[in-house]
Design a protein around this motif. Structure first.
Motif: not given
Length: 228
Positions: A1-6
């Motif tokens: 999820x954090x990777x998608x937000x990046x």
């Protein structure tokens, strides 16, 4: 999820989702403030219900209100961070300024001023809280008497004028925000059709007028003596 937000797409989705939350709040806030036209008793009863009776007895007093405040604070924080991050991504993608004047045929005026309208709205929210929630910016503030506080605030024409101008900035922000939301969420759908863009623009304009129109009427009603 954090990777998608990046990613840029992830940030646009966060902007869209948090934008939905904030649009729901400004609409509900406007509807609640319409109680002002029913007189001080109705307005005070609404404010007291919002403060102590929201979702009671399902939840204890104040819990739902503070839960709503926390959700709004988180939504605002992510909305601002995503907007800032997207701006930085765009700047890194084009480190040099345009050599010639830009062609703004595709970019509306609302889109080009989005960050400035956002800054104005953010500053207005801070003043609004100081004026009508804490009373720091309202010398005639009376704790618990929301009707009298609104009247005392908007009787000062500089405050009323600032309120009108800030809501016009909110309108610019809302219009492009709703339009961008359609673009972000709709583009992921196989049924997305650019030919429906006029309808999307009409929906964005309609929601903007629905929220901003009544908001602007509140200070005008106090200044003209309709409410007082």
């Amino acid at each position: 999820m954090a990777g998608f937000y990046r990613t840029a797409v992830g940030k646009k989705w966060v902007m869209a989702i948090t934008g939905l939350v904030l649009m729901g709040f400004v609409f509900a806030h406007m509807v609640g403030n319409l109680k002002m036209y029913l007189g001080p008793t109705h307005y005070r009863e609404y404010a007291e219900w919002l403060r102590t009776g929201l979702l009671v007895p399902i939840l204890p007093e104040h819990v739902a209100l503070w839960g709503m405040r926390i959700v709004l604070i988180v939504a605002v924080g992510y909305h601002i961070h995503a907007a800032y991050s997207l701006t930085m991504l765009n700047r890194r993608a084009r480190p040099q300024r345009y050599a010639s004047p830009r062609d703004y045929i595709a970019a509306s005026w609302a889109a080009r001023t989005m960050r400035w309208s956002g800054v104005i709205v953010a500053l207005f929210v801070l003043f609004h809280l100081a004026d009508l929630t804490t009373g720091w910016a309202n010398p005639d503030f009376t704790a618990g008497d929301v009707y009298a506080n609104v009247v005392a605030s908007f009787e000062r024409w500089p405050v009323a004028l600032f309120y009108v101008l800030a809501n016009l900035a909110l309108g610019v922000h809302l219009y492009h925000g709703v339009w961008s939301l359609f673009q972000t969420m709709g583009s992921m759908s196989p049924r997305f059709n650019p030919r429906h863009n006029p309808l999307r623009r009409a929906a964005a304009a309609g929601f903007t007028i629905l929220v901003v129109g009544p908001n602007i009427s509140f200070p005008i009603a106090v200044l003209t003596g309709v409410v007082g």
